[in-house]
Design an enzyme around this catalytic site. Sequence first.
Site, PDB file in Angstrom:
ATOM      1  N   TYR A  56      86.612   6.690  89.129  1.00 11.20           N
ATOM      2  CA  TYR A  56      86.573   6.990  87.691  1.00 11.20           C
ATOM      3  C   TYR A  56      86.001   8.375  87.420  1.00 11.20           C
ATOM      4  CZ  TYR A  56      88.166   2.329  86.586  1.00 11.20           C
ATOM      5  OH  TYR A  56      88.947   1.208  86.492  1.00 11.20           O
ATOM      6  N   ARG A  59      89.006  10.493  87.592  1.00 18.31           N
ATOM      7  CA  ARG A  59      89.843  10.299  86.395  1.00 18.31           C
ATOM      8  C   ARG A  59      89.213  11.002  85.192  1.00 18.31           C
ATOM      9  NH1 ARG A  59      91.070   8.199  90.245  1.00 18.31           N
ATOM     10  NH2 ARG A  59      92.132  10.176  90.442  1.00 18.31           N
ATOM     11  N   ASN A  90      94.508   3.210  75.773  1.00  9.93           N
ATOM     12  CA  ASN A  90      94.119   4.330  76.635  1.00  9.93           C
ATOM     13  C   ASN A  90      92.609   4.534  76.609  1.00  9.93           C
ATOM     14  OD1 ASN A  90      96.849   4.686  77.039  1.00  9.93           O
ATOM     15  ND2 ASN A  90      97.038   6.226  75.436  1.00  9.93           N
ATOM     16  N   ASP A  92      91.252   7.490  77.482  1.00  6.77           N
ATOM     17  CA  ASP A  92      90.965   8.911  77.272  1.00  6.77           C
ATOM     18  C   ASP A  92      90.625   9.172  75.805  1.00  6.77           C
ATOM     19  OD1 ASP A  92      93.465   9.633  75.727  1.00  6.77           O
ATOM     20  OD2 ASP A  92      94.402   8.938  77.577  1.00  6.77           O
ATOM     21  N   HIS A 107      90.494  -0.903  75.564  1.00  9.70           N
ATOM     22  CA  HIS A 107      90.146  -1.032  76.985  1.00  9.70           C
ATOM     23  C   HIS A 107      88.974  -0.151  77.391  1.00  9.70           C
ATOM     24  CE1 HIS A 107      94.527  -2.557  77.685  1.00  9.70           C
ATOM     25  NE2 HIS A 107      93.744  -3.470  77.165  1.00  9.70           N
ATOM     26  N   GLY A 173     104.381   4.366  73.545  1.00  3.43           N
ATOM     27  CA  GLY A 173     103.818   4.579  74.879  1.00  3.43           C
ATOM     28  C   GLY A 173     103.396   3.324  75.597  1.00  3.43           C
ATOM     29  N   THR A 174     103.847   2.178  75.128  1.00  3.96           N
ATOM     30  CA  THR A 174     103.484   0.923  75.795  1.00  3.96           C
ATOM     31  C   THR A 174     104.694  -0.001  75.839  1.00  3.96           C
ATOM     32  OG1 THR A 174     102.118  -1.084  75.681  1.00  3.96           O
ATOM     33  CG2 THR A 174     102.540   0.048  73.601  1.00  3.96           C
TER      34      THR A 174
END
Length: 232
Positions: A56, A59, A90, A92, A107, A173-174
Amino acid sequence: MSSKNKIVVLSGAGISAESGIPTFRDANGLWEGYDVMDVATPEGWAKNPKMVLDFYNQRRRAVLDAHPNAGHFALAELEEDFEVSIVTQNIDNLHEKAGSSKVLHLHGEILKSQSSVDENLVYPIDGWEIKWGETCEKGSQLRPNVVWFGEAVPLFDRAIMEASFADIFVVVGTSMQVYPAAQLVDFISENVPIYVIDPKKPDMMGQKYDFHFIEKKASEGLIELKNILLKN
């Protein structure tokens, strides 16, 4: 209460992919060469916490270097004319970087850490790294503030509340294969238009819904959607 129509957006990895952030996993259950079960489960953390931290950290470094794309900016610009609420899968911060003011991270958020014994203890991370030996106020090792497979999704009830008040619902996007997020459409009021942006038209369950498909990648599709909504 706002007099503006409320747009609720469910966003997934496809929108971040256009900013160079690899999607969560490919068909082999791998995430950038790692088995998802090793880096995205409580069991993986228990087995090798140092490897999970390192994974992570890398990431996080990539997220800090990434920039929002035209899709993120299109959503932020819609706030001029609509009340926009983004529910994202996401981890981010690209929606926030683009200027979106109301973002719910189902998430978790990679730029935060949490206690490994108390999920309510969450801290901002200074820089890109959670170090081994960094602890919460209860003395436990800090871990990424990310919801792993097998863990509860604590913000899902808030996401349901957002969806239930939507005047317009957008999926971008999913693939709608990740649960519980995919269930959000079940809480939308009848007759609310649902815009689905995906270059490959997904198989959306429940044809009782008012689906409108934009078969384009996230950035192009969101620009098109913005123009449609502003015209209407």
